[in-house]
Motif scaffolding. Structure first.
Motif, short mmCIF file in Angstrom:
data_model
loop_
_atom_site.label_atom_id
_atom_site.label_comp_id
_atom_site.label_asym_id
_atom_site.label_seq_id
_atom_site.Cartn_x
_atom_site.Cartn_y
_atom_site.Cartn_z
N TYR A 45 2.90 16.69 11.86
CA TYR A 45 3.99 15.76 10.92
C TYR A 45 3.34 15.36 9.81
CZ TYR A 45 7.12 16.38 15.25
OH TYR A 45 7.59 16.74 16.41
N ASN A 67 0.43 20.67 16.15
CA ASN A 67 1.65 20.41 15.55
C ASN A 67 1.41 19.14 14.71
OD1 ASN A 67 3.30 22.46 17.10
ND2 ASN A 67 3.10 21.12 18.82
N LYS A 109 8.43 19.39 8.61
CA LYS A 109 9.36 20.69 8.08
C LYS A 109 10.88 20.07 8.55
CE LYS A 109 9.74 25.50 9.16
NZ LYS A 109 9.22 26.54 10.01
N ASN A 138 12.12 16.48 9.92
CA ASN A 138 12.05 15.97 11.37
C ASN A 138 11.22 16.97 12.48
OD1 ASN A 138 13.80 17.94 12.06
ND2 ASN A 138 15.43 16.60 12.33
N GLN A 139 10.67 18.16 11.72
CA GLN A 139 9.90 19.14 12.79
C GLN A 139 8.59 19.16 12.34
OE1 GLN A 139 12.17 22.69 13.10
NE2 GLN A 139 14.18 21.87 13.10
#
Length: 347
Positions: A252, A250, A225, A228-229
């Motif tokens: 990536y 979470n 997101k 980098n999130q």
């Protein structure tokens, strides 16, 4: 009054150092400005229905063609449905199921998914089995109308079981033959295939693009997101509402999918019967409320949950370790279990 040559040299060096220092400070300031004030990517989000379920695609690219790419993705979903929907007359899979045991040439897409499905079936001792089409039809779970879902008689199930078994799927180059009247149903893997294909389409357009594809809870990450999130994804409480999450993970990258007993099911005599059917018994099992899987392969994440719901807890850890899967299990009694790889994704 003239300055000595040595003083002139010192003064020149001092000015030069000052200029260099100011230049470095300016460069640092520009870098800081770019990092902290860079406009975040703008996501184009489109919702729709495909493959019998809800679809959400969120996509951002620096090439300025996000909407065009997403619209192309939705068109591709129509093509996937025309290949893999076993209940759609004249779809490629429908025609294969009704080929009466004859060798039938199939598309590269169908061949790839079928071959991979058989590999997973072999790896999971037949707990994942794409040849359960006649059982799915018998229970009525091939329909989105819950009025068609029903408990078959034991004799009806016994009559169908001889027409189930992945060993009846044979390959010869780009041709496939189905023996003993088996019907293929790729519902346990087709969404994972579709998600991965759309993610690959997005990355082909722009390797640095970001976003995600969500097809009925099968989710593939295009990129982090805002670059980098992580995307924060909830694991649904099977006994709660669709917005009730038990935990979050979470992501990536990678693909996450959930198989559960709470979407298509009936309750008869106080027992829950649902659409993930054991190919060896003809009934669903009651080991778990749901299994959520994460891996680097969309089809694998999708199929693993199906196999786990059927097999129960005994073999899951070994399969997950060998295949590189993170999992989160919710047992029938509500107990929760996950493995180390899941914890690494959840950080």
């Amino acid at each position: 009054m003239r300055l000595p040559d040595s003083d002139k040299k010192m003064n020149f060096l001092s000015i030069r150092v000052t200029i260099i220092t100011l230049s470095i400070l300016l460069i640092i300031a520009i870098v800081i400005f770019v990092v902290f004030w860079k406009k975040p990517p703008q996501y184009y989000v489109q919702y729709g229905v495909a493959l019998g379920t809800n679809v959400t695609i969120s996509y951002a690219t620096g090439r300025g063609n996000a909407q065009q790419v997403v619209e192309t993705m939705f068109k591709e979903l129509d093509n996937i449905n025309n290949i893999f929907n076993p209940w759609l007359p004249n779809s490629e899979l429908y025609n294969l199921n009704h080929s009466n045991g004859q060798w039938t040439q199939v598309s590269p897409e169908l061949l790839d998914v079928l071959e991979y499905s058989i590999q997973i079936a072999q790896k999971t001792d037949g707990n994942f089995d794409p040849s359960i089409g006649r059982l799915v039809n018998l229970w009525g779970f091939n329909s989105t109308d819950s009025r068609n879902w029903h408990l078959p008689s034991s004799s009806e199930i016994a009559n169908i079981l001889p027409h189930v078994g992945y060993q009846n799927v044979q390959f010869d180059g780009n041709k496939v033959r189905l023996l003993n009247g088996v019907w293929i149903d790729l519902g346990g893997i087709a969404k994972g295939y579709a998600v991965q294909l759309l993610v690959e389409m997005a990355k082909e357009n722009d390797p640095n693009s970001t976003g995600y594809v969500d097809i009925g809870g099968d989710i593939g990450i295009i990129g982090p997101k805002y670059g980098n999130q992580p995307w924060v994804i909830g694991v649904r409480n099977p006994r709660g509402t669709s917005n009730d999450a038990l935990t979050y993970v979470n992501l990536y990258r990678g693909y996450i999918a959930t198989s559960g007993d709470y979407e298509r099911y009936i309750t008869v005599g106080g027992k829950r019967y649902y659409h993930i059917i054991n190919p060896k018994t003809g009934y669903s099992d009651n080991y778990f409320q749901s299994v959520t899987s994460i891996s680097d392969n969309g089809m694998l994440s999708d199929a693993f949950g199906t196999a786990a719901m059927v097999a129960g807890p005994n073999d899951i850890s070994q399969w997950a370790e060998e295949l590189g899967i993170g999992y989160f299990l919710i047992y029938e009694n509500g107990q929760i279990q996950n493995n180390t790889l899941w914890n690494e994704y959840a950080k």
